[in-house]
Design a protein around this motif. Structure first.
Motif, PDB file in Angstrom:
ATOM      1  N   GLU A 134       0.816  -1.211   0.000  1.00 53.19           N
ATOM      2  CA  GLU A 134       0.000   0.000   0.000  1.00 53.19           C
ATOM      3  C   GLU A 134       0.851   1.262   0.000  1.00 53.19           C
ATOM      4  OE1 GLU A 134      -2.690   0.775   3.301  1.00 53.19           O
ATOM      5  OE2 GLU A 134      -4.097   1.704   1.899  1.00 53.19           O
ATOM      6  N   GLU A 135       1.985   1.235   0.700  1.00 54.82           N
ATOM      7  CA  GLU A 135       2.836   2.429   0.697  1.00 54.82           C
ATOM      8  C   GLU A 135       3.347   2.714  -0.709  1.00 54.82           C
ATOM      9  OE1 GLU A 135       6.625   2.380   2.664  1.00 54.82           O
ATOM     10  OE2 GLU A 135       6.905   0.229   2.393  1.00 54.82           O
ATOM     11  N   ILE A 178       1.707   2.495  -3.452  1.00 52.82           N
ATOM     12  CA  ILE A 178       0.693   3.289  -4.167  1.00 52.82           C
ATOM     13  C   ILE A 178       0.903   4.773  -3.828  1.00 52.82           C
ATOM     14  CG2 ILE A 178      -1.788   3.665  -4.548  1.00 52.82           C
ATOM     15  CD1 ILE A 178      -0.772   0.836  -5.385  1.00 52.82           C
ATOM     16  N   GLY A 179       1.159   5.058  -2.565  1.00 55.05           N
ATOM     17  CA  GLY A 179       1.414   6.440  -2.138  1.00 55.05           C
ATOM     18  C   GLY A 179       2.688   6.999  -2.755  1.00 55.05           C
ATOM     19  N   ILE A 180       3.746   6.207  -2.726  1.00 55.95           N
ATOM     20  CA  ILE A 180       5.032   6.658  -3.279  1.00 55.95           C
ATOM     21  C   ILE A 180       4.878   6.966  -4.775  1.00 55.95           C
ATOM     22  CG2 ILE A 180       7.387   5.897  -3.826  1.00 55.95           C
ATOM     23  CD1 ILE A 180       7.191   4.253  -1.110  1.00 55.95           C
ATOM     24  N   ALA A 234       2.092   7.676  -6.370  1.00 56.12           N
ATOM     25  CA  ALA A 234       1.212   8.843  -6.545  1.00 56.12           C
ATOM     26  C   ALA A 234       2.004  10.131  -6.324  1.00 56.12           C
ATOM     27  CB  ALA A 234       0.028   8.762  -5.574  1.00 56.12           C
ATOM     28  N   GLY A 235       2.812  10.168  -5.274  1.00 52.78           N
ATOM     29  CA  GLY A 235       3.620  11.364  -4.977  1.00 52.78           C
ATOM     30  C   GLY A 235       4.604  11.660  -6.094  1.00 52.78           C
ATOM     31  N   ALA A 236       5.242  10.618  -6.603  1.00 47.71           N
ATOM     32  CA  ALA A 236       6.221  10.808  -7.672  1.00 47.71           C
ATOM     33  C   ALA A 236       5.530  11.271  -8.962  1.00 47.71           C
ATOM     34  CB  ALA A 236       6.990   9.510  -7.904  1.00 47.71           C
ATOM     35  N   TYR A 237       4.326  10.741  -9.222  1.00 45.03           N
ATOM     36  CA  TYR A 237       3.562  11.185 -10.400  1.00 45.03           C
ATOM     37  C   TYR A 237       3.269  12.688 -10.324  1.00 45.03           C
ATOM     38  CZ  TYR A 237      -0.525  12.263 -13.219  1.00 45.03           C
ATOM     39  OH  TYR A 237      -1.393  12.885 -14.084  1.00 45.03           O
ATOM     40  N   ALA A 266      -5.749   2.439  -0.717  1.00 43.91           N
ATOM     41  CA  ALA A 266      -4.973   3.502  -1.379  1.00 43.91           C
ATOM     42  C   ALA A 266      -5.348   3.618  -2.855  1.00 43.91           C
ATOM     43  CB  ALA A 266      -3.477   3.232  -1.228  1.00 43.91           C
ATOM     44  N   THR A 304      -6.872   7.178  -3.130  1.00 44.75           N
ATOM     45  CA  THR A 304      -5.860   8.079  -3.704  1.00 44.75           C
ATOM     46  C   THR A 304      -5.892   8.001  -5.229  1.00 44.75           C
ATOM     47  OG1 THR A 304      -4.435   8.141  -1.765  1.00 44.75           O
ATOM     48  CG2 THR A 304      -3.399   8.602  -3.860  1.00 44.75           C
ATOM     49  N   LEU A 346      -1.245   7.477   4.359  1.00 49.73           N
ATOM     50  CA  LEU A 346      -0.438   7.558   3.144  1.00 49.73           C
ATOM     51  C   LEU A 346       0.409   8.836   3.020  1.00 49.73           C
ATOM     52  CD1 LEU A 346      -0.486   5.078   1.397  1.00 49.73           C
ATOM     53  CD2 LEU A 346      -1.781   6.331  -0.315  1.00 49.73           C
ATOM     54  N   SER A 393       4.186   8.380   2.717  1.00 47.92           N
ATOM     55  CA  SER A 393       4.583   7.697   1.478  1.00 47.92           C
ATOM     56  C   SER A 393       4.467   8.621   0.272  1.00 47.92           C
ATOM     57  CB  SER A 393       3.722   6.448   1.266  1.00 47.92           C
ATOM     58  OG  SER A 393       3.902   5.545   2.335  1.00 47.92           O
ATOM     59  N   ILE A 394       3.405   9.414   0.221  1.00 47.27           N
ATOM     60  CA  ILE A 394       3.248  10.361  -0.891  1.00 47.27           C
ATOM     61  C   ILE A 394       4.374  11.391  -0.846  1.00 47.27           C
ATOM     62  CG2 ILE A 394       1.756  12.201  -1.810  1.00 47.27           C
ATOM     63  CD1 ILE A 394      -0.657  10.448  -1.088  1.00 47.27           C
ATOM     64  N   GLY A 435       7.507   9.826  -2.208  1.00 41.03           N
ATOM     65  CA  GLY A 435       7.486   9.783  -3.673  1.00 41.03           C
ATOM     66  C   GLY A 435       7.857  11.131  -4.276  1.00 41.03           C
TER      67      GLY A 435
END
Lengths: 155, 201
Positions: free
Chosen positions: A41-42, A44-46, A48-51, A72, A76, B47, B50-51, B54
């Motif tokens: 699940e983390e 998905i967050g990583i 999303a943040g990078a996107y 997530a 998200t 989250l 984690s976001i 990223g």
């Protein structure tokens, strides 16, 4: 690697033994940012943040990890309409009894998010909701594209 | 300590950092103090860290701040191990620990019965992890985090007191578009492709 050809430059992974060769390639590729995860699940967050800052991402996991990621993915990816390529190893596919239950639940859980099923959802709505209803029902599914990797693809 | 006062101290030094915050009263307070398209509100409990990771990996030269809560971080403790593994030196992870699930009826979280989130962060491998035990200590910690080039984790025990501020003005998709447009402008990169008919170009 086809992923690189598609412009993917950040990949989050959690190992499955059947994905070992693919994961080795990801790990050794200097052009890719590789994020090894503790829990899917983390990832998905990583991703999303990078996107949000311009990366093109993929997440590689087993279908058990896909189940782990569902909150997530819904709240998200789908809610913010953030695209992500998910590469999911199909444990418990026909002939694999070890993960039989996981396998049997994979397609029912995936169904509303895949292109194929989006089409079938649309067909069902056509009689009652009209075209605009179809668009509404299809829109939230734009968040995630899922590729399920069956064992025969790897052999 | 009052969360609003801590956020004021952060707003004074945040500059053009990207700020990812866990949904709830904290996000509203932060947005009232520091309204900007560089703010991203997270809807999935847990989250936030984690976001933010990223974003920090995607833009290694830009400061990224995660504004987390104790309930949220407790749901994603493994993110601390992943952050420690990746060691992004542009990430500052701040946790306001009020020991309750504030947005869900104020039931006690595990930090209310003794879990030490700074201890967990340090043990996970984030060396620069500290409790800011006063308003002055918090201001000092965030100032040095913004100036320095090191991954850090700052914990602050705060009261459950809320400050009356306006609601968050954006829905999720609008928040996303404005955030990405802000990144495109400030980083001079193209994220959204504009597909125009050939005759328009």
């Amino acid at each position: 690697m086809g992923l690189k050809g598609a412009g993917i430059n950040l990949i989050a992974t959690l190992p499955d033994v059947n994905l070992a060769d693919l994961l080795r390639e990801v790990e050794e590729d200097r052009d890719l940012t590789h994020v090894p995860l503790c829990r899917e699940e983390e990832g998905i967050g990583i991703c999303a943040g990078a996107y949000l800052v311009g990366k093109k991402c993929a997440a590689i996991m087993q279908n058990g990890g896909f189940f782990n990621s569902n909150n997530a993915i819904v709240s998200t990816l789908l809610q913010y309409q953030i695209p992500l390529l998910l590469l999911i190893y199909y444990a418990g596919d026909i002939g694999d009894r070890t993960f039989g239950t996981t396998g049997s639940m994979t397609e029912p859980v995936l169904r509303p998010g895949t292109d194929q099923t989006r089409a079938s959802v649309n067909r069902r709505r056509k009689t009652s909701g009209g075209a605009s209803g179809n668009q509404r029902s299809a829109r939230p599914a734009c968040g995630a594209q899922v590729v399920v990797i069956r064992t025969e693809l790897l052999s | 300590m009052k969360r609003f006062d801590c956020l004021k101290a952060l707003a004074a030094v945040a500059g053009d950092a990207l700020v990812v915050s866990s949904a709830g009263a904290m996000t509203l307070e932060w947005n009232a103090l520091h309204p900007s398209d560089s703010n991203f509100r997270v809807r999935t409990l847990g989250l936030c860290s984690s976001i933010a990771l990223g974003m920090a990996l995607g833009l290694p030269r830009r400061k990224v701040i995660a504004l987390d809560g104790d309930g949220s971080l407790l749901m994603n403790l493994n993110s601390l191990a992943t952050i420690a593994r990746m060691q992004p030196n542009n990430l500052t992870h701040i946790v306001f620990d009020n020991e309750v699930y504030e947005a869900s009826g104020s039931k006690k979280t595990a930090t209310g019965t003794g879990t030490d989130l700074v201890g967990v962060a340090r043990a996970a491998g984030i060396k620069n992890s500290l409790w800011a035990n006063s308003g002055e200590a918090f201001a000092l910690a965030v100032t040095s985090a913004m100036k320095g080039g090191e991954l850090c984790f700052i914990g602050a025990k705060v009261s459950t007191e809320r400050t009356q501020v306006p609601p968050f003005p954006l829905d999720e998709v609008e928040n996303k578009y404005r955030f990405i447009r802000h990144i495109e402008k400030t980083e001079q990169i193209e994220i959204f492709k504009t597909n125009l008919p050939a005759s328009y170009v």
